[in-house]
Design an enzyme around this catalytic site. Sequence first.
Site, PDB file in Angstrom:
ATOM      1  CD  GLU A  62      -6.929  -2.051   6.740  1.00 17.09           C
ATOM      2  OE1 GLU A  62      -6.162  -0.710   6.809  1.00 17.09           O
ATOM      3  OE2 GLU A  62      -7.923  -1.948   7.399  1.00 17.09           O
ATOM      4  CD  GLU A 104      -5.724   0.322  -0.060  1.00 16.91           C
ATOM      5  OE1 GLU A 104      -6.266   0.412   1.044  1.00 16.91           O
ATOM      6  OE2 GLU A 104      -4.974  -0.878   0.025  1.00 16.91           O
ATOM      7  CD  GLU A 112      -2.760   0.934   2.534  1.00 19.84           C
ATOM      8  OE1 GLU A 112      -3.507   2.626   2.837  1.00 19.84           O
ATOM      9  OE2 GLU A 112      -2.515   0.587   3.429  1.00 19.84           O
TER      10      GLU A 112
END
Length: 298
Positions: free
Chosen positions: A248, A161, A71
Amino acid sequence: MLTPPSLALISSPPHHRQRTLLGQPDNLSVSEVLAKLPSADDVQWGLRRREFVSYVQPKFDLRTGQVNSVEVLARWHHPLYGVLGPATFISVMEHEKWLDKLLFELMEQSLAWQIKLHDQGKLIGMAFNLSLSQLMSDTLINCLETRLRRHPLPLSSLTLEITEDGPSSVCATSVEQLNRLRLLGIRLSLDDFGTGYSSLLRLCQVPFSEIKLAKEFTQFTDVPSRYPAVIRNTLALAADLDMQLVVEGIETVAQQNLFSDMGAKIGQGFLCAKPMAIDAFERWVQNPYSYCQTRSAI
């Protein structure tokens, strides 16, 4: 390099910025000064000077520790205060509608780096954050389409995202914009699933290919609660919808084992790695297994 016109560099006297940042009473500590930062002028100057830099955090296989994607996160390399996190500038950028500028800056840096790694024999998927409010701009989507069509690597290696920033459902315009991006081959991910206003409705409205389970669920798996039941049902939902689920906030081996045993495959969190600069990741990714715990080593 394609950048929106608003990203063009504009000169500004350095001494003006010094007054903006340092014009505080002498008895204030650095932390107190930082608490007053940044002003819109400070952030605008940082954008013009390209002080905002791409950092990456790996997503890793919960069983093997393998890393195939990251990310992309923003950090401000401030000339006076060092590396600053998003909490110090995102709210200002949202208010001033500068998130598009930040996205293009991070994308230019990161896509060039993805090509470099690919030339070295490793294709790393990249995920960028995009808020629902940004999708209302035809200019942004047009620029994204133009830029991404020039990218030489498969666009399936890129993910957007989508972050929730309001209680309303996705409007028809947002759905149309997301479909335009999806038709390019880009993957769409619903970020922070389970903590937003209407996550289930989002899943029905938008062609997502990934769900990111919010870290709030990860923190309470080791105490008697309803969290494990919610997690199991979320995993089942992702499977039924043929979506990948990313967990996460994986910070301990116990969390890694638990989610792996529940059927989750991909995790993200400090157990594997904290966000790092791109050049640091280039060195790190040569041997990520010494950092990411694997089940065989437990």
